[in-house]
Design a protein around this motif. Sequence first.
Motif, PDB file in Angstrom:
ATOM      1  N   LEU A 336      16.545  67.872  34.578  1.00 57.23           N
ATOM      2  CA  LEU A 336      17.497  68.492  33.634  1.00 57.23           C
ATOM      3  C   LEU A 336      18.111  67.435  32.728  1.00 57.23           C
ATOM      4  N   THR A 337      18.414  66.260  33.278  1.00 61.28           N
ATOM      5  CA  THR A 337      18.967  65.171  32.462  1.00 61.28           C
ATOM      6  C   THR A 337      17.983  64.764  31.366  1.00 61.28           C
ATOM      7  N   VAL A 338      16.705  64.615  31.734  1.00 64.38           N
ATOM      8  CA  VAL A 338      15.679  64.243  30.752  1.00 64.38           C
ATOM      9  C   VAL A 338      15.546  65.326  29.687  1.00 64.38           C
ATOM     10  N   THR A 339      15.502  66.579  30.111  1.00 67.49           N
ATOM     11  CA  THR A 339      15.327  67.690  29.166  1.00 67.49           C
ATOM     12  C   THR A 339      16.494  67.765  28.192  1.00 67.49           C
ATOM     13  N   ARG A 340      17.696  67.591  28.688  1.00 66.16           N
ATOM     14  CA  ARG A 340      18.868  67.633  27.794  1.00 66.16           C
ATOM     15  C   ARG A 340      18.825  66.497  26.771  1.00 66.16           C
ATOM     16  N   ARG A 341      18.383  65.331  27.216  1.00 72.40           N
ATOM     17  CA  ARG A 341      18.254  64.220  26.265  1.00 72.40           C
ATOM     18  C   ARG A 341      17.245  64.565  25.175  1.00 72.40           C
ATOM     19  N   MET A 342      16.123  65.156  25.573  1.00 74.63           N
ATOM     20  CA  MET A 342      15.099  65.531  24.599  1.00 74.63           C
ATOM     21  C   MET A 342      15.620  66.567  23.615  1.00 74.63           C
ATOM     22  N   VAL A 343      16.371  67.533  24.134  1.00 75.40           N
ATOM     23  CA  VAL A 343      16.936  68.575  23.268  1.00 75.40           C
ATOM     24  C   VAL A 343      17.945  67.984  22.298  1.00 75.40           C
ATOM     25  N   ASP A 344      18.776  67.073  22.788  1.00 76.21           N
ATOM     26  CA  ASP A 344      19.760  66.431  21.913  1.00 76.21           C
ATOM     27  C   ASP A 344      19.088  65.690  20.772  1.00 76.21           C
ATOM     28  N   ILE A 345      17.986  64.993  21.088  1.00 79.69           N
ATOM     29  CA  ILE A 345      17.265  64.249  20.055  1.00 79.69           C
ATOM     30  C   ILE A 345      16.649  65.202  19.036  1.00 79.69           C
ATOM     31  N   ALA A 346      16.119  66.339  19.548  1.00 77.93           N
ATOM     32  CA  ALA A 346      15.522  67.325  18.637  1.00 77.93           C
ATOM     33  C   ALA A 346      16.566  67.944  17.717  1.00 77.93           C
ATOM     34  N   LYS A 347      17.770  68.147  18.234  1.00 77.54           N
ATOM     35  CA  LYS A 347      18.837  68.762  17.430  1.00 77.54           C
ATOM     36  C   LYS A 347      19.447  67.773  16.449  1.00 77.54           C
ATOM     37  N   PHE A 348      19.563  66.526  16.887  1.00 81.73           N
ATOM     38  CA  PHE A 348      20.241  65.517  16.070  1.00 81.73           C
ATOM     39  C   PHE A 348      19.314  64.322  15.873  1.00 81.73           C
ATOM     40  N   PRO A 349      18.264  64.471  15.071  1.00 79.73           N
ATOM     41  CA  PRO A 349      17.286  63.379  14.898  1.00 79.73           C
ATOM     42  C   PRO A 349      17.891  62.120  14.317  1.00 79.73           C
ATOM     43  N   SER A 350      18.991  62.244  13.558  1.00 74.43           N
ATOM     44  CA  SER A 350      19.602  61.050  12.957  1.00 74.43           C
ATOM     45  C   SER A 350      20.174  60.126  14.012  1.00 74.43           C
ATOM     46  N   SER A 351      20.513  60.699  15.187  1.00 74.68           N
ATOM     47  CA  SER A 351      21.055  59.865  16.276  1.00 74.68           C
ATOM     48  C   SER A 351      20.006  59.582  17.327  1.00 74.68           C
ATOM     49  N   LYS A 352      18.754  59.821  16.943  1.00 70.65           N
ATOM     50  CA  LYS A 352      17.653  59.666  17.891  1.00 70.65           C
ATOM     51  C   LYS A 352      17.587  58.287  18.488  1.00 70.65           C
ATOM     52  N   ARG A 353      17.925  57.303  17.700  1.00 72.64           N
ATOM     53  CA  ARG A 353      17.827  55.937  18.184  1.00 72.64           C
ATOM     54  C   ARG A 353      19.189  55.277  18.240  1.00 72.64           C
ATOM     55  N   SER A 354      20.157  55.974  18.826  1.00 72.67           N
ATOM     56  CA  SER A 354      21.455  55.345  19.011  1.00 72.67           C
ATOM     57  C   SER A 354      21.352  54.176  19.982  1.00 72.67           C
ATOM     58  N   ARG A 355      20.357  54.287  20.893  1.00 77.58           N
ATOM     59  CA  ARG A 355      20.037  53.158  21.763  1.00 77.58           C
ATOM     60  C   ARG A 355      18.768  52.513  21.274  1.00 77.58           C
ATOM     61  N   THR A 356      18.425  51.376  21.854  1.00 78.28           N
ATOM     62  CA  THR A 356      17.216  50.657  21.458  1.00 78.28           C
ATOM     63  C   THR A 356      15.991  51.505  21.724  1.00 78.28           C
ATOM     64  N   GLU A 357      15.108  51.597  20.757  1.00 82.78           N
ATOM     65  CA  GLU A 357      13.895  52.385  20.944  1.00 82.78           C
ATOM     66  C   GLU A 357      13.020  51.736  22.001  1.00 82.78           C
ATOM     67  N   PHE A 358      12.412  52.588  22.815  1.00 82.70           N
ATOM     68  CA  PHE A 358      11.584  52.106  23.895  1.00 82.70           C
ATOM     69  C   PHE A 358      10.227  52.788  23.797  1.00 82.70           C
ATOM     70  N   LYS A 359       9.412  52.330  22.893  1.00 72.23           N
ATOM     71  CA  LYS A 359       8.080  52.886  22.707  1.00 72.23           C
ATOM     72  C   LYS A 359       7.071  51.897  23.235  1.00 72.23           C
ATOM     73  N   VAL A 360       6.305  52.273  24.244  1.00 69.90           N
ATOM     74  CA  VAL A 360       5.350  51.351  24.839  1.00 69.90           C
ATOM     75  C   VAL A 360       3.997  51.998  24.915  1.00 69.90           C
ATOM     76  N   PRO A 361       2.939  51.201  24.931  1.00 77.56           N
ATOM     77  CA  PRO A 361       1.607  51.743  25.095  1.00 77.56           C
ATOM     78  C   PRO A 361       1.391  52.223  26.514  1.00 77.56           C
ATOM     79  N   GLY A 362       0.386  53.053  26.710  1.00 78.29           N
ATOM     80  CA  GLY A 362       0.075  53.512  28.057  1.00 78.29           C
ATOM     81  C   GLY A 362      -0.713  52.490  28.810  1.00 78.29           C
TER      82      GLY A 362
END
Length: 362
Positions: A336-362
């Motif tokens: 539920l915590t993960v899902t809420r974070r995802m929903v928040d990002i979808a609703k407020f894309p401008s604040s999507k990266r309020s924290r450091t982006e963590f994009k890594v390869p598989g």
Amino acid sequence: MDDTIKVPITFEKVDDDLTCVKWTTWLNKTTSICQARETERFQLNHAPFDVCYFNVSCVYNFVVKDDGSRRYCFEIFLTQVKSFKMATVNVNDTSPVSLIGPLDSHRRRPYAVWSTINGNAITLKEVGLRHGFWKSSKTYASIANLQPPLISCLLWIKFKMFGVGEISALNHMADLLARQTHSDVQFCFGNGEKIGGHVAILSARSPVFAAMFQHDMQESKTRKVVIEDIVPEIFKELLHYIYSGRCSTPLTEGTAQPLFVAADKYDIKDLKEDCVQYLLPCVTVKNAVELLIWADLQSIDKLKEATLDCVISNGKEICHQEEWEKLMKSYPDLCLTVTRRMVDIAKFPSSKRSRTEFKVPG
């Protein structure tokens, strides 16, 4: 190599003892038989009179897969030298030479080194009799069809100050454990193995051991401690850290988690922090959910946030993993915590990266 396409090395000071070095370089053409090497040098300034000089090398070759893509084999070498006037060290030479000079005064040296190459985590180990020469195991990675291919290498270097007196004292402490001399307590394991310890040292380093031996408990009377929930290899590493302030072998993804659990049980805070700092750059798309669950169970906020960021940034891929199904079925609150974070990002894309982006390869 054309100097115009080289990317400068950058640094991020995580804390007084931990620095992250980012090294991005283009690979030369090579074959699956012939090795090639990219080398760079850099310096880290910790204080006006405490400057550390390093050479970093990446040795590599590749094999061509059936689909035409290249799968590279890498080894990373980090060498601390006296100055940049020293020639780059031959990575195949492991003779007992000193690269940073005699330790006749306090000097800042790497205590642990680990790395990622395009998201693939590897650990570097100090080699043989050399001081300041670190070598990784071989790692393989597929690289996108870039001409020429690009690698991004992150090096985490954890420092400690070493001096002759300090090293001598630590060696004597470690010898007490290694030689099993003057032991006044025994740790007993289910397989019949026993290892001796010293109540005074254990009590000084661990409040749990202090309480165990100072109060009217069975262990203080019998001077025997039965270890049932920690395997002997991990407990020995715990003891080695208690006596010397470092593990006898470099941390790995297989040992960092059980060592953290052992350190947490006996309240060895510095070992817990070392394990967490090692695990942070090990977060990938493949292990993010598993590490997220473990970090939540162990209440490690720093690692939990890093894994959350990775899961959210790579949600489309991760939601198809078996680990994601496990998260939903067995850990609904965390899901539920993960899902809420995802929903928040979808609703407020401008604040999507309020924290450091963590994009890594598989």
